[in-house]
Scaffold this motif. Structure first.
Motif, PDB file in Angstrom:
ATOM      1  N   SER A   1     -13.188-142.166  10.505  1.00 31.63           N
ATOM      2  CA  SER A   1     -14.178-143.168  11.599  1.00 31.63           C
ATOM      3  C   SER A   1     -13.257-142.510  12.837  1.00 31.63           C
ATOM      4  CB  SER A   1     -13.540-144.197  11.288  1.00 31.63           C
ATOM      5  OG  SER A   1     -14.584-144.940  10.289  1.00 31.63           O
TER       6      SER A   1
ATOM      7  N   ALA B   1     -16.226-150.672  17.512  1.00 37.08           N
ATOM      8  CA  ALA B   1     -16.414-149.933  16.822  1.00 37.08           C
ATOM      9  C   ALA B   1     -15.159-149.954  15.322  1.00 37.08           C
ATOM     10  CB  ALA B   1     -17.381-148.538  16.947  1.00 37.08           C
ATOM     11  N   LEU B   2     -14.301-149.300  16.480  1.00 42.82           N
ATOM     12  CA  LEU B   2     -12.847-148.696  15.834  1.00 42.82           C
ATOM     13  C   LEU B   2     -12.128-149.781  15.381  1.00 42.82           C
ATOM     14  CD1 LEU B   2     -10.388-146.769  15.666  1.00 42.82           C
ATOM     15  CD2 LEU B   2      -9.583-147.275  17.744  1.00 42.82           C
TER      16      LEU B   2
ATOM     17  N   ASN C   1     -19.775-149.458  10.400  1.00 37.22           N
ATOM     18  CA  ASN C   1     -18.221-148.413  10.339  1.00 37.22           C
ATOM     19  C   ASN C   1     -18.663-147.773   8.959  1.00 37.22           C
ATOM     20  OD1 ASN C   1     -16.465-149.117   8.772  1.00 37.22           O
ATOM     21  ND2 ASN C   1     -16.695-151.207  10.063  1.00 37.22           N
TER      22      ASN C   1
ATOM     23  N   THR D   1     -11.934-153.876   8.188  1.00 34.18           N
ATOM     24  CA  THR D   1     -12.321-152.965   6.943  1.00 34.18           C
ATOM     25  C   THR D   1     -11.999-152.522   6.532  1.00 34.18           C
ATOM     26  OG1 THR D   1     -14.740-153.128   7.860  1.00 34.18           O
ATOM     27  CG2 THR D   1     -15.263-151.957   5.730  1.00 34.18           C
TER      28      THR D   1
ATOM     29  N   ALA E   1     -13.871-150.430  11.987  1.00 30.33           N
ATOM     30  CA  ALA E   1     -13.641-149.952  11.068  1.00 30.33           C
ATOM     31  C   ALA E   1     -12.044-150.503  10.520  1.00 30.33           C
ATOM     32  CB  ALA E   1     -13.164-148.589  11.690  1.00 30.33           C
TER      33      ALA E   1
ATOM     34  N   LEU F   1     -25.421-147.082  13.782  1.00 33.28           N
ATOM     35  CA  LEU F   1     -23.544-146.289  14.387  1.00 33.28           C
ATOM     36  C   LEU F   1     -23.695-145.271  15.389  1.00 33.28           C
ATOM     37  CD1 LEU F   1     -21.082-147.851  13.531  1.00 33.28           C
ATOM     38  CD2 LEU F   1     -21.504-145.787  11.249  1.00 33.28           C
TER      39      LEU F   1
ATOM     40  N   ARG G   1     -16.827-147.863  21.765  1.00 26.51           N
ATOM     41  CA  ARG G   1     -16.364-147.594  20.519  1.00 26.51           C
ATOM     42  C   ARG G   1     -14.978-148.155  20.506  1.00 26.51           C
ATOM     43  NH1 ARG G   1     -16.054-141.013  21.184  1.00 26.51           N
ATOM     44  NH2 ARG G   1     -19.035-140.580  21.301  1.00 26.51           N
TER      45      ARG G   1
ATOM     46  N   GLY H   1     -19.987-144.982  17.563  1.00 22.06           N
ATOM     47  CA  GLY H   1     -19.404-145.051  15.844  1.00 22.06           C
ATOM     48  C   GLY H   1     -19.495-143.216  15.204  1.00 22.06           C
TER      49      GLY H   1
ATOM     50  N   LEU I   1     -14.833-141.175  16.220  1.00 23.07           N
ATOM     51  CA  LEU I   1     -14.031-142.532  17.284  1.00 23.07           C
ATOM     52  C   LEU I   1     -13.348-141.318  18.739  1.00 23.07           C
ATOM     53  CD1 LEU I   1     -13.610-145.684  16.386  1.00 23.07           C
ATOM     54  CD2 LEU I   1     -15.851-144.963  17.424  1.00 23.07           C
TER      55      LEU I   1
END
Length: 239
Positions: free
Chosen positions: A198, A225-226, A82, A232, A229, A136, A222, A141, A202
């Motif tokens: 991010s 991916a969110l 991400n 992290t 993110a 990504l 998506r 992403g 998105l």
């Protein structure tokens, strides 16, 4: 046999001392300004031993750079999937190594003639990083229209600038880029900035709604991916 093994071990130890001394000298003065006699003195060896181990100053410099880039061999494989995590990863993997940044600055000032040292390996490293960003992008992403080359350059700039321009950092913040407080604040900023990027990428800025008042519905990729993110960014330091 034992004596031969001991001699080899002593020689390896001597090489490591020379390399440590050379790193300090090259990062402070560059290839042109570095002096072999000062490197030898710092390493507690004579110049003859230095030349025996590395041949000449240029070869010693090449070995320093090869090692620095070798340290980053696994850098790409550990980039989080991400944008926010990737930005933090670049800072924590390269933006905190003041010797490496200084070596790159000296190389930029006096690039010499011909190819760069380890040019093929460096180019491959950047190409592999762009490939990660492209993956990504394909997974939703990153917006499709983003120029990945410019994105990587900008991410590196965000990570490396403090160590590359410490005088400007001091004038603006009153701190050195190596101060614990500055590094903590930098990580917090990059975490925040990466998180906003991010969310923007998105299309889900906080509390955002469609013009008709309906919540934005994300494709499943998506959503993943969110979620990655956010995990992290909440976890703190990227590993």
């Amino acid at each position: 046999m034992r004596a031969k093994h001991t001699n080899r071990r002593n020689l390896d130890h001597t090489r490591e001392r020379i390399l440590a001394a050379a790193l300090a000298e090259f990062s402070a003065k560059g290839l042109a300004g570095a002096r072999v006699d000062l490197i030898a003195r710092r390493a507690r060896v004579n110049k003859r031993m230095l030349y025996y181990c590395f041949g000449n100053k240029q070869e010693l410099y090449r070995e320093i750079l090869r090692r620095k880039f070798g340290e980053r061999a696994g850098f790409v494989d550990s980039i989080p999937p991400n944008l926010g995590g990737a930005l933090l990863h670049i800072y924590q993997s390269g933006g905190e190594d003041i010797d490496f940044v200084r070596l790159m600055e000296w190389e930029a000032i006096d690039p010499g003639k011909g190819r760069l040292i380890a040019e093929t390996e460096r180019r491959a490293l950047f190409e592999k990083t762009i490939a990660v960003l492209r993956a990504l992008q394909v997974n939703g992403g990153l917006p499709k229209e983003v120029n990945l080359t410019q994105l990587l350059i900008s991410m590196i700039a965000l990570a490396v600038f403090p160590l590359a321009m410490p005088q400007m950092i001091h004038l603006i913040s009153g701190m050195k880029p190596t101060d614990k407080r500055f590094r903590r604040e930098r990580i917090e900023f990059l975490r925040w900035f990466g998180g906003r990027l991010s969310e923007l990428a998105l299309g889900v800025a906080r509390n955002s709604r469609t013009p008709r008042g309906r919540n934005i519905k994300l494709p499943s990729n998506r959503k993943r991916a969110l979620a990655a993110a956010k995990r992290t960014l909440k976890s703190g330091r990227v590993r």
